[in-house]
Design a protein around this motif. Structure first.
Motif, PDB file in Angstrom:
ATOM      1  N   TYR A  90       0.878  -1.262  -0.152  1.00  0.00           N
ATOM      2  CA  TYR A  90      -0.165   0.029  -0.088  1.00  0.00           C
ATOM      3  C   TYR A  90       0.709   1.219  -0.105  1.00  0.00           C
ATOM      4  N   VAL A  91       1.936   1.200   0.948  1.00  0.00           N
ATOM      5  CA  VAL A  91       2.634   2.403   0.850  1.00  0.00           C
ATOM      6  C   VAL A  91       3.419   2.693  -0.332  1.00  0.00           C
ATOM      7  N   LEU A  92       4.101   1.757  -1.102  1.00  0.00           N
ATOM      8  CA  LEU A  92       4.671   1.753  -2.116  1.00  0.00           C
ATOM      9  C   LEU A  92       3.674   2.283  -3.390  1.00  0.00           C
ATOM     10  N   LEU A 143      -4.263   8.336  10.118  1.00  0.00           N
ATOM     11  CA  LEU A 143      -2.963   9.353  10.015  1.00  0.00           C
ATOM     12  C   LEU A 143      -1.550   8.468  10.065  1.00  0.00           C
ATOM     13  N   PRO A 144      -1.382   7.316  10.558  1.00  0.00           N
ATOM     14  CA  PRO A 144      -0.226   6.655  10.777  1.00  0.00           C
ATOM     15  C   PRO A 144       0.552   6.663   9.665  1.00  0.00           C
ATOM     16  N   LEU A 145      -0.059   5.943   8.386  1.00  0.00           N
ATOM     17  CA  LEU A 145       0.636   5.855   7.212  1.00  0.00           C
ATOM     18  C   LEU A 145       0.432   6.929   6.201  1.00  0.00           C
ATOM     19  N   TYR A 146      -0.285   8.164   6.570  1.00  0.00           N
ATOM     20  CA  TYR A 146      -0.378   9.285   5.847  1.00  0.00           C
ATOM     21  C   TYR A 146       0.597  10.299   6.279  1.00  0.00           C
ATOM     22  N   TRP A 179      11.097   7.879  -0.665  1.00  0.00           N
ATOM     23  CA  TRP A 179      10.116   7.133   0.277  1.00  0.00           C
ATOM     24  C   TRP A 179       9.828   5.800  -0.519  1.00  0.00           C
ATOM     25  N   THR A 180       9.683   5.891  -1.989  1.00  0.00           N
ATOM     26  CA  THR A 180       9.563   4.680  -2.883  1.00  0.00           C
ATOM     27  C   THR A 180      11.077   3.840  -2.736  1.00  0.00           C
ATOM     28  N   TYR A 181      11.919   4.261  -2.640  1.00  0.00           N
ATOM     29  CA  TYR A 181      13.280   3.495  -2.472  1.00  0.00           C
ATOM     30  C   TYR A 181      13.391   2.694  -1.240  1.00  0.00           C
ATOM     31  N   VAL A 182      13.237   3.399  -0.339  1.00  0.00           N
ATOM     32  CA  VAL A 182      13.040   2.728   1.194  1.00  0.00           C
ATOM     33  C   VAL A 182      11.945   1.726   1.189  1.00  0.00           C
ATOM     34  N   THR A 183      10.503   2.256   0.754  1.00  0.00           N
ATOM     35  CA  THR A 183       9.718   1.086   0.870  1.00  0.00           C
ATOM     36  C   THR A 183      10.089   0.002  -0.172  1.00  0.00           C
ATOM     37  N   ALA A 184      10.615   0.120  -1.309  1.00  0.00           N
ATOM     38  CA  ALA A 184      10.853  -0.914  -2.338  1.00  0.00           C
ATOM     39  C   ALA A 184      12.031  -1.765  -1.794  1.00  0.00           C
ATOM     40  N   GLU A 185      12.770  -1.197  -1.114  1.00  0.00           N
ATOM     41  CA  GLU A 185      14.046  -1.946  -0.413  1.00  0.00           C
ATOM     42  C   GLU A 185      13.582  -2.870   0.701  1.00  0.00           C
TER      43      GLU A 185
END
Length: 598
Positions: free
Chosen positions: A121-123, A338-341, A435-441
């Motif tokens: 979801y975050v990605l 809010l936690p994920l946003y 953010w995308t890189y960290v989440t993908a990692e």
């Protein structure tokens, strides 16, 4: 001050979004409470069978010996001592599974599954709500033509998750097979399943697609896959070879731009000819042509509009009354969203009109350098085994204070800045990339850990789980565009089904190969050996050839024959790979595609 945008994602039901946020809170609390159990200093010895086994580090770079041990205590000791079992991301999932949930493996699987859903979801949400908006605004600022923006920025926005997952798998996790299989699996899913579903849904409408554009895209895609097949067959690639592979996409962009300019010039000539004809006919003919309503009689439309407005007013009154009666639950729901946003909103600058908030803008440019410094320090710790630098945080904090004060002085509460937008957009782009890189990692690290737990090759998980997760948005979005957009929407959806995967293949894998070969320069980079890649490429090219043959024979109309054939090809491939992964087919080097090249 304009109200900030609601944190509710437009792509997920509100109940599911609340469930993901609550799961995120619970899992994050558990990871923080379990932090002491993840350190090597917390348990130096484990009693197994009455013997004390001291942790020792080996020189192995994988976790292949995990299933040679029986019992969760032995496996816990192994994942603690083996270098290859150390996490490629921030969380040691193997230790959590075997050391914390060793007696309750079902609960461990539930925790990993929930965290997998949260990461997906975050990605996807970061790519959709931050990355794509930054790219769209940048295309307007840079005044890119629709053709160039479509094959560059739009493709990058749609394929951001695949691109970053590929780069991470090559450069960070030392498991390039995950990146290769995730990109090729996603390309296969989109060009077969998504095109197949769209063809079946659109078949009753007898809609045709543009033949030159379709043939151009498919031929370029086939050429790209043939080049990748040659690279895999050779088994290694130099820096110049990787740059040449990426340059294929720039050649494709040049051809698309040339086609756009040629068609635009032809349209101008046609419009000029029509204008000259109308001037000859005179004003009376033009008046008769302009007097025809485009949507029918205006008097027939007014009652419908009045009825629609009345209905909307009644619904709005009912909504207000409902909110007044359940205001407590409403604000509680907002807090749970809010936690994920909030973490992303506080670190990614946003200057769009509908989401503008001066408070968020000032805080985001202040905290963004600190977040970026933390990422740089963590990457240095993992790659160079060096300690975090306090100087980096001090410099980032100073830069953040300067940028925050500038943002506070130069912005208004009522509207986003109108001038000097480029620094804001570049900042939003860089932070959304971070953010995308960290989440993908973290997602790749989790998939590798799940593969080790289940005894399944991480490449298979990249081909299925990661590819499906990153491509479901394309399935839903492209199908909706085709169903609701008529002929133009269908053309756009089909073009995206080939331009997007081609971008992921050439740029996603290409940049990964460039980075990897750069690290090995002047020696060539050795491609991970995976004979199943021949089968993936073979089936993928078979699907493209099927579409290339069937569509022209059907006068470029999307029909069930095309869709059914593509779905059949994908299901046959999926059955073969899953059967082999589960041990139902003991075929190693005797398959058709590997036999051809070996």
């Amino acid at each position: 001050m304009a109200a900030p945008a609601s944190p509710t994602s437009p792509f997920l039901p509100k109940k599911l979004l609340l469930f993901l946020n609550i799961s995120f809170l619970c899992l994050l609390s558990f990871f923080l409470l379990s932090y002491d159990f993840l350190g090597q200093s917390s348990i130096d010895r484990t009693i197994i069978g009455g013997h004390s086994l001291i942790l020792q580090e080996s020189n192995s770079h994988d976790c292949a010996g995990l299933h040679d041990y029986s019992g969760y205590k032995a496996k816990c000791l192994y994942v603690r001592s083996e270098i290859g079992c150390r996490p490629k991301g921030y969380i040691n999932y193997l230790e959590i599974f075997y050391c914390n949930f060793g007696q309750f493996p079902v609960l461990g699987y539930i925790v990993l599954l929930l965290w997998l859903l949260v990461l997906f979801y975050v990605l996807g949400d970061t790519a959709a709500n931050y990355f794509c908006t930054s790219l769209e605004s940048l295309s307007k600022i840079l005044k890119l033509s629709p053709a160039i923006a479509g094959v560059t920025l739009l493709s990058l926005g749609n394929g951001a998750s695949d691109v970053f997952a590929s780069i991470v798998s090559f450069t960070r996790s030392n498991n390039g097979g995950v990146g290769l299989n995730s990109v090729l699996g996603g390309a296969f899913f989109i060009s077969s399943v998504v095109v197949g579903v769209i063809s079946i849904l659109i078949s009753p409408h007898q809609i045709s697609v543009d033949k030159p554009c379709f043939i151009r895209d498919v031929l370029f895609f086939l050429f790209s896959l043939s080049s990748l097949l040659l690279i895999i067959f050779i088994g290694e690639i130099t820096l110049w070879g990787a740059l040449s592979f990426v340059s294929i996409y720039f050649l494709y962009v040049s051809v698309v731009s040339a086609s756009y300019l040629f068609n635009r010039k032809r349209e101008r000539k046609l419009n000029l000819s029509v204008s000259n004809t109308l001037s000859v006919l005179g004003q009376d003919a033009m008046g008769e042509m302009m007097s025809v309503p485009l949507l029918g009689c205006v008097d027939d439309v007014k009652p419908v509009l009045m009825e629609k407005n009345s209905t909307e007013e009644n619904q709005e009154r009912g909504t207000k009354l409902f909110n007044l009666d359940s205001s407590t639950l409403y604000y509680l729901g907002k807090l749970l969203e809010l936690p994920l946003y909030l973490p992303r909103r506080l670190t990614i600058p946003v200057v769009s009109e509908e989401r503008w908030s001066k408070a968020y803008a000032v805080v985001s440019v202040t905290l963004a350098p600190l977040f970026f410094a933390e990422i740089c320090n963590s990457q240095r710790e993992k790659t160079m085994q060096s300690e975090s630098s306090l100087v980096t945080f001090m410099i980032a904090g100073f830069v953040g204070m300067v940028l925050g004060n500038l943002a506070f002085v130069t912005t208004k509460k009522s509207s986003p800045p109108k001038k000097c937008l480029l620094p804001w957009l570049v900042g939003g782009f860089l932070m959304s990339v971070s953010w995308t890189y960290v989440t993908a990692e973290e997602l790749v690290s989790l998939l590798v850990s799940i593969g080790n737990i289940l005894g399944i090759s991480p490449s298979v998980l990249g081909l299925t789980v990661l590819a499906w997760g990153n491509s479901l948005g394309d399935l839903i979005g492209n199908a909706a565009i085709a169903m609701n957009g008529g002929a133009d929407g269908t053309q756009m959806a089909i073009s995206g089904c080939y331009a997007g995967p081609m971008f992921n293949t050439l740029v996603g894998l290409g940049v990964s190969l460039v980075c990897s070969s750069w690290l090995e320069y002047p020696s060539p980079f050795v491609i991970p050996k995976d004979h199943s890649l021949y089968e993936t490429l073979g089936f993928l090219m078979a699907g493209l050839l099927w579409a290339l043959v069937i569509l022209p024979r059907k006068n470029m109309r999307l029909e069930k024959c095309l869709g059914g054939g593509l779905l059949t090809i994908y299901l046959c491939f999926l059955f073969l790979r899953l059967a082999r992964a589960l041990g139902l087919l003991e075929i190693y080097h005797g398959s058709l595609f590997t036999g051809i090249f070996l």
